[in-house]
Design an enzyme around this catalytic site. Structure first.
Site, short mmCIF file in Angstrom:
data_model
loop_
_atom_site.label_atom_id
_atom_site.label_comp_id
_atom_site.label_asym_id
_atom_site.label_seq_id
_atom_site.Cartn_x
_atom_site.Cartn_y
_atom_site.Cartn_z
N ASP A 93 0.68 -1.26 0.11
CA ASP A 93 -0.03 0.11 0.08
C ASP A 93 0.92 0.91 0.07
O ASP A 93 2.15 1.27 0.33
CB ASP A 93 -1.08 -0.12 1.07
CG ASP A 93 -0.23 0.21 2.52
OD1 ASP A 93 0.72 -0.66 2.52
OD2 ASP A 93 -0.60 1.03 3.31
N GLU A 154 0.21 -0.93 5.91
CA GLU A 154 1.00 -0.23 6.42
C GLU A 154 1.09 1.40 6.75
O GLU A 154 1.57 1.85 7.64
CB GLU A 154 2.75 -0.30 6.06
CG GLU A 154 3.84 -0.30 6.83
CD GLU A 154 4.39 1.29 6.88
OE1 GLU A 154 5.01 1.58 7.76
OE2 GLU A 154 3.89 2.01 5.92
#
Length: 447
Positions: A93, A154
């Protein structure tokens, strides 16, 4: 004379790099922002793209469902009998990418000045590329047991942390190899040994029932926005250092961070002073730092001639390695509650805690990676810290208390500009880090 394993790996990774960079560009083109307000389709597309990429190099990865969140990309590769187990971590991400300030479309990977520009090119799709090149160099059959985990959250509220806490046995490993860091300067290898933690709190100040006319009541009736401003002014001293008492700090003993580099990397305007005191490295890596991340108040264009009845802000405190986050949160909350002016009503709500992380330097894998980096780059290896945090590391340490952590990556501090406009990566950093990582796995495989 035969070709050494080091030369074989160097040649294999060099030959793989055009393919690996093509894979990286394809990943950068996917806007995998996992924030709640963004669509889920690109995030899932990125996860599947990573699965397919590893499959092309003989690694059978799959999507591991993470309750409440986006899936992790997961793979387990069996090494020779009795081999050590190495966990390879990265995340797929990325941060959002408002177009302001970008010199090219953030979702169109663009080569310029020897670098690849685009959101996630460095943070952290370069980490995925490092793992991909490493395993591809072994044709999917590394000399150790490997657990590959690529996180999908994250950059936002991670659900993987709770999953690790609930299933620690699945993440047990002898070595945790985290590819989400970087060198200070391209071509000068470092190992990261400490990350600051992070605690955030939302403070709301109330003084009036409703907005009132600033002409009729200003000068006697308390304005909540002014009360909040006065409170926020107390969280730092005249030098800009944190004024929250009782938070640990120490002097950094590794590589330094020059003032010139900081001014260039942070984009400090000419003539503006830096904040804090002492060595730059200590200010960034081993001392607390306080900041105000946002304020809810009328905008300049919408501000009327009224006193505000309430105002709020989010206050963030970066904490050095060794500082307990619960203790730090308690001290931050207490300071905000006790320093509001005029007996205004104040409500402080803890928002988020991310523990600091420190890594010992006497582990076998740490020493082996220092040798591997020196061999890959052809130069000495330094030790640095990081002002940011990776909360998952704390859970991974709980899962494997005896594991040796190794923190590396291709996100150089000088030019990568992670989280900001014109994020980029130098492909040579991916190549060198992949070679160092492959050399490390070879050394671990040899016992």
């Amino acid at each position: 004379m035969g070709v050494s394993m080091s030369d074989q790996l160097r040649r294999a990774i060099s030959e793989l790099m055009p393919e690996i960079i093509d894979e990286l560009k394809a990943m950068v083109a996917i806007p995998s922002v996992a924030f709640p307000a963004f669509p889920s389709e690109p995030v899932l597309a990125m996860a599947n793209r990573a699965v397919d990429a590893f499959a092309r190099y003989g690694v059978s990865a799959h999507l591991e469902e993470i309750p409440g969140g986006y899936p992790a990309v997961w793979a387990e590769i069996a090494g020779p009998p009795g081999a050590l187990t190495v966990l390879l971590y990265g995340h797929y991400d990325v941060q959002p990418a408002p177009t302001e300030g970008w010199h090219s479309d953030p979702w169109v990977p663009t080569e310029r000045d020897g670098r690849i520009f685009g959101r996630g090119a460095a943070d952290d799709k370069s980490g995925i590329a490092i793992h991909l090149a490493t395993l591809a160099a072994f044709e999917g059959r590394p000399p150790v047991n490997v657990k590959l985990v690529l996180e999908g959250e994250e950059e936002t509220v991670s659900h993987l942390e709770a999953f690790v806490a609930a299933h620690p046995e699945r993440f047990a490993a002898d070595v945790m190899l985290i590819a989400d860091m970087g060198n200070l300067t391209v071509g000068e290898p470092v190992l990261s040994v400490g990350l600051r933690g992070h605690v955030k709190a939302i403070v709301e100040v109330e003084t009036l029932d409703d907005p009132v006319h600033s002409g009729l009541f200003g000068g006697a009736a308390p304005d909540a926005l002014m009360a909040l401003i006065k409170l926020l002014a107390k969280v730092s001293d005249d030098h800009g250092s944190s004024a929250i008492p009782g938070i640990g700090n120490f002097e950094w003993q590794g590589a330094d961070y020059s003032e010139q580099m900081l001014r260039a990397n942070a984009g400090v305007l000419e003539g503006v002073d830096l904040v804090g005191s002492g060595p730059i490295a200590s200010r960034l890596w081993s001392r607390p730092a306080i900041s105000v991340l946002g304020i809810d108040a009328p905008s300049v264009d919408e501000g009327g001639n009224v006193l505000q009845p309430r105002a709020r802000a989010v206050v963030a405190l970066r904490i050095p390695p060794g500082q307990d986050p619960d203790d730090a949160m308690g001290k931050l909350v207490a300071f905000l509650e006790q320093n509001v002016p005029w007996h205004a009503k104040v409500t402080v709500t803890p928002n988020k805690k991310s523990p600091a992380f420190s890594q010992g330097t006497d582990g076998v894998a740490f020493a082996a990676m220092r040798e591997a980096l020196a061999e890959a780059y052809g130069t000495d290896v330094g030790q640095v810290g990081s002002g940011g945090s990776i909360p998952l590391l704390d859970e991974l340490r709980k899962a494997s208390p005896a594991a040796d952590f190794v923190l590396i990556g291709a996100e150089d501090a000088e030019l990568s500009r992670i989280h900001g406009p014109n994020e980029s990566v130098d492909p040579s950093e991916i190549e060198h880090m992949a070679l160092a990582q492959a050399l490390l796995l070879t050394k671990l495989g040899q016992g």
